[in-house]
Scaffold this motif. Structure first.
Motif, PDB file in Angstrom:
ATOM      1  N   TYR A 190       0.826  -1.208   0.000  1.00  0.00           N
ATOM      2  CA  TYR A 190       0.000   0.000   0.000  1.00  0.00           C
ATOM      3  C   TYR A 190       0.863   1.262   0.000  1.00  0.00           C
ATOM      4  O   TYR A 190       0.524   2.266  -0.641  1.00  0.00           O
ATOM      5  N   ALA A 191       1.984   1.222   0.720  1.00  0.00           N
ATOM      6  CA  ALA A 191       2.879   2.389   0.778  1.00  0.00           C
ATOM      7  C   ALA A 191       3.458   2.692  -0.601  1.00  0.00           C
ATOM      8  O   ALA A 191       3.603   3.869  -0.981  1.00  0.00           O
ATOM      9  N   ILE A 192       3.790   1.661  -1.358  1.00  0.00           N
ATOM     10  CA  ILE A 192       4.325   1.861  -2.705  1.00  0.00           C
ATOM     11  C   ILE A 192       3.267   2.462  -3.613  1.00  0.00           C
ATOM     12  O   ILE A 192       3.549   3.348  -4.426  1.00  0.00           O
ATOM     13  N   ASP A 193       2.034   2.007  -3.473  1.00  0.00           N
ATOM     14  CA  ASP A 193       0.942   2.573  -4.262  1.00  0.00           C
ATOM     15  C   ASP A 193       0.771   4.058  -3.950  1.00  0.00           C
ATOM     16  O   ASP A 193       0.562   4.873  -4.856  1.00  0.00           O
ATOM     17  N   GLU A 194       0.898   4.413  -2.678  1.00  0.00           N
ATOM     18  CA  GLU A 194       0.785   5.817  -2.291  1.00  0.00           C
ATOM     19  C   GLU A 194       1.953   6.628  -2.848  1.00  0.00           C
ATOM     20  O   GLU A 194       1.767   7.757  -3.315  1.00  0.00           O
ATOM     21  N   ARG A 195       3.131   6.058  -2.813  1.00  0.00           N
ATOM     22  CA  ARG A 195       4.299   6.797  -3.311  1.00  0.00           C
ATOM     23  C   ARG A 195       4.205   7.036  -4.808  1.00  0.00           C
ATOM     24  O   ARG A 195       4.783   7.999  -5.325  1.00  0.00           O
ATOM     25  N   ASP A 196       3.510   6.175  -5.502  1.00  0.00           N
ATOM     26  CA  ASP A 196       3.368   6.370  -6.944  1.00  0.00           C
ATOM     27  C   ASP A 196       2.630   7.667  -7.245  1.00  0.00           C
ATOM     28  O   ASP A 196       2.874   8.292  -8.288  1.00  0.00           O
ATOM     29  N   ASN A 197       1.735   8.068  -6.352  1.00  0.00           N
ATOM     30  CA  ASN A 197       1.052   9.346  -6.543  1.00  0.00           C
ATOM     31  C   ASN A 197       2.055  10.495  -6.494  1.00  0.00           C
ATOM     32  O   ASN A 197       1.966  11.446  -7.284  1.00  0.00           O
ATOM     33  N   GLU A 198       3.007  10.408  -5.566  1.00  0.00           N
ATOM     34  CA  GLU A 198       4.070  11.415  -5.480  1.00  0.00           C
ATOM     35  C   GLU A 198       4.889  11.437  -6.766  1.00  0.00           C
ATOM     36  O   GLU A 198       5.196  12.505  -7.304  1.00  0.00           O
ATOM     37  N   LEU A 199       5.243  10.263  -7.253  1.00  0.00           N
ATOM     38  CA  LEU A 199       6.026  10.180  -8.489  1.00  0.00           C
ATOM     39  C   LEU A 199       5.253  10.761  -9.667  1.00  0.00           C
ATOM     40  O   LEU A 199       5.821  11.509 -10.482  1.00  0.00           O
ATOM     41  N   ASP A 200       3.974  10.430  -9.775  1.00  0.00           N
ATOM     42  CA  ASP A 200       3.160  10.960 -10.874  1.00  0.00           C
ATOM     43  C   ASP A 200       3.135  12.483 -10.852  1.00  0.00           C
ATOM     44  O   ASP A 200       3.222  13.143 -11.906  1.00  0.00           O
ATOM     45  N   ASP A 201       3.015  13.060  -9.648  1.00  0.00           N
ATOM     46  CA  ASP A 201       2.997  14.517  -9.523  1.00  0.00           C
ATOM     47  C   ASP A 201       4.328  15.122  -9.968  1.00  0.00           C
ATOM     48  O   ASP A 201       4.362  16.144 -10.662  1.00  0.00           O
ATOM     49  N   LEU A 202       5.436  14.488  -9.563  1.00  0.00           N
ATOM     50  CA  LEU A 202       6.754  14.983  -9.952  1.00  0.00           C
ATOM     51  C   LEU A 202       6.928  14.933 -11.472  1.00  0.00           C
ATOM     52  O   LEU A 202       7.448  15.871 -12.078  1.00  0.00           O
ATOM     53  N   CYS A 203       6.493  13.837 -12.069  1.00  0.00           N
ATOM     54  CA  CYS A 203       6.627  13.686 -13.520  1.00  0.00           C
ATOM     55  C   CYS A 203       5.748  14.690 -14.257  1.00  0.00           C
ATOM     56  O   CYS A 203       6.160  15.250 -15.295  1.00  0.00           O
ATOM     57  N   GLU A 204       4.560  14.917 -13.737  1.00  0.00           N
ATOM     58  CA  GLU A 204       3.664  15.893 -14.373  1.00  0.00           C
ATOM     59  C   GLU A 204       4.254  17.289 -14.311  1.00  0.00           C
ATOM     60  O   GLU A 204       4.249  18.033 -15.308  1.00  0.00           O
ATOM     61  N   ARG A 205       4.812  17.651 -13.138  1.00  0.00           N
ATOM     62  CA  ARG A 205       5.416  18.976 -13.010  1.00  0.00           C
ATOM     63  C   ARG A 205       6.645  19.120 -13.911  1.00  0.00           C
ATOM     64  O   ARG A 205       6.877  20.170 -14.502  1.00  0.00           O
ATOM     65  N   ALA A 206       7.432  18.048 -13.995  1.00  0.00           N
ATOM     66  CA  ALA A 206       8.622  18.085 -14.849  1.00  0.00           C
ATOM     67  C   ALA A 206       8.229  18.293 -16.307  1.00  0.00           C
ATOM     68  O   ALA A 206       8.850  19.098 -17.022  1.00  0.00           O
ATOM     69  N   SER A 207       7.213  17.587 -16.757  1.00  0.00           N
ATOM     70  CA  SER A 207       6.760  17.743 -18.144  1.00  0.00           C
ATOM     71  C   SER A 207       6.217  19.151 -18.382  1.00  0.00           C
ATOM     72  O   SER A 207       6.445  19.751 -19.453  1.00  0.00           O
ATOM     73  N   GLU A 208       5.514  19.701 -17.398  1.00  0.00           N
ATOM     74  CA  GLU A 208       4.981  21.053 -17.537  1.00  0.00           C
ATOM     75  C   GLU A 208       6.107  22.077 -17.641  1.00  0.00           C
ATOM     76  O   GLU A 208       6.005  23.051 -18.408  1.00  0.00           O
TER      77      GLU A 208
END
Length: 222
Positions: free
Chosen positions: A145-163
């Motif tokens: 479950y912790a890894i699933d939660e961390r993926d949300n953090e990663l998705d946000d970082l990737c989205e900001r990087a692309s922006e």
């Protein structure tokens, strides 16, 4: 076949899956290092080593099929073998993404948008894969479950990087003589971000299969 031999086969499968994950993690680390240092020798080593990962995957695939066919596992053993089979598929795909990093290294002419922290994003993906494989090894439901939660953090970082990349490209004053090269560099950077985000997705997939393996719970399986 004696029960002892069957259990040995199950134990060996787990060990082999963990060993494959160690090799894949090393390839991912090498890919990020190659990008960071522009090391073409290292990039070629990663690309040429992909066949080794493919052979390892096929060997483990055959092991899983043999266990299905010859042992007819049920309940927990069936879930373990089926989950291991899915996990090696995710690991093989992570290795493919590491190979992409090697190819991007060879294509790169220069660094663009240094404010995009590719190494930081890559470090998170490595930690997620490592944590997912530890959860698999230790039957750790909470870690899944912790890894699933961390993926949300990663998705946000990737989205900001692309922006950042897209915004800076729009705001930049392009030299017509430099446009083609800049667009190629931007495309490569966006693909790198996308591929690292996918590594995180594979970490979640591994966690999902581990949760199913341990608790017969398919909550994280998409």
């Amino acid at each position: 076949m004696p029960r002892e031999s069957y259990q040995e086969q199950l134990d060996s499968l787990r060990e082999d899956v963990l060993y494959m994950s160690e090799i894949v993690l090393e390839r991912l680390r090498m890919g990020l290092e190659a990008l960071s240092t522009k090391d073409e020798r290292l990039a070629h080593e990663i690309i040429e080593g992909d066949d080794e990962i493919n052979r390892m995957y096929l060997d483990l695939e055959r092991s899983c099929i043999d266990l299905f066919a010859l042992q007819q596992p049920v309940a927990g053993d069936l879930r373990f073998i089926a989950s291991s089979f899915k996990i090696i598929t995710d690991l093989e795909r992570v290795a493919d993404l590491a190979t992409n990093l090697g190819e991007y290294t060879l294509q790169a002419e220069r660094d663009v948008f240094p404010e995009v922290d590719i190494q930081g994003i890559g470090g998170i993906t490595q930690e997620m894969i490592e944590a997912a494989m530890t959860a698999y090894d230790e039957n750790d439901i909470d870690a899944c479950y912790a890894i699933d939660e961390r993926d949300n953090e990663l998705d946000d970082l990737c989205e900001r990087a692309s922006e950042i990349v897209v915004r800076d490209l729009i705001e930049s004053e392009l030299d017509p003589a430099d446009t083609d090269q800049l667009m190629a560099d931007v495309s490569r950077l966006l693909l790198t971000i996308r591929d690292l985000e996918r590594v995180g997705d594979h970490a979640v997939n591994i966690s999902a299969r581990t949760l199913y393996m341990v608790d017969n719970d398919d909550e994280l399986i998409y």
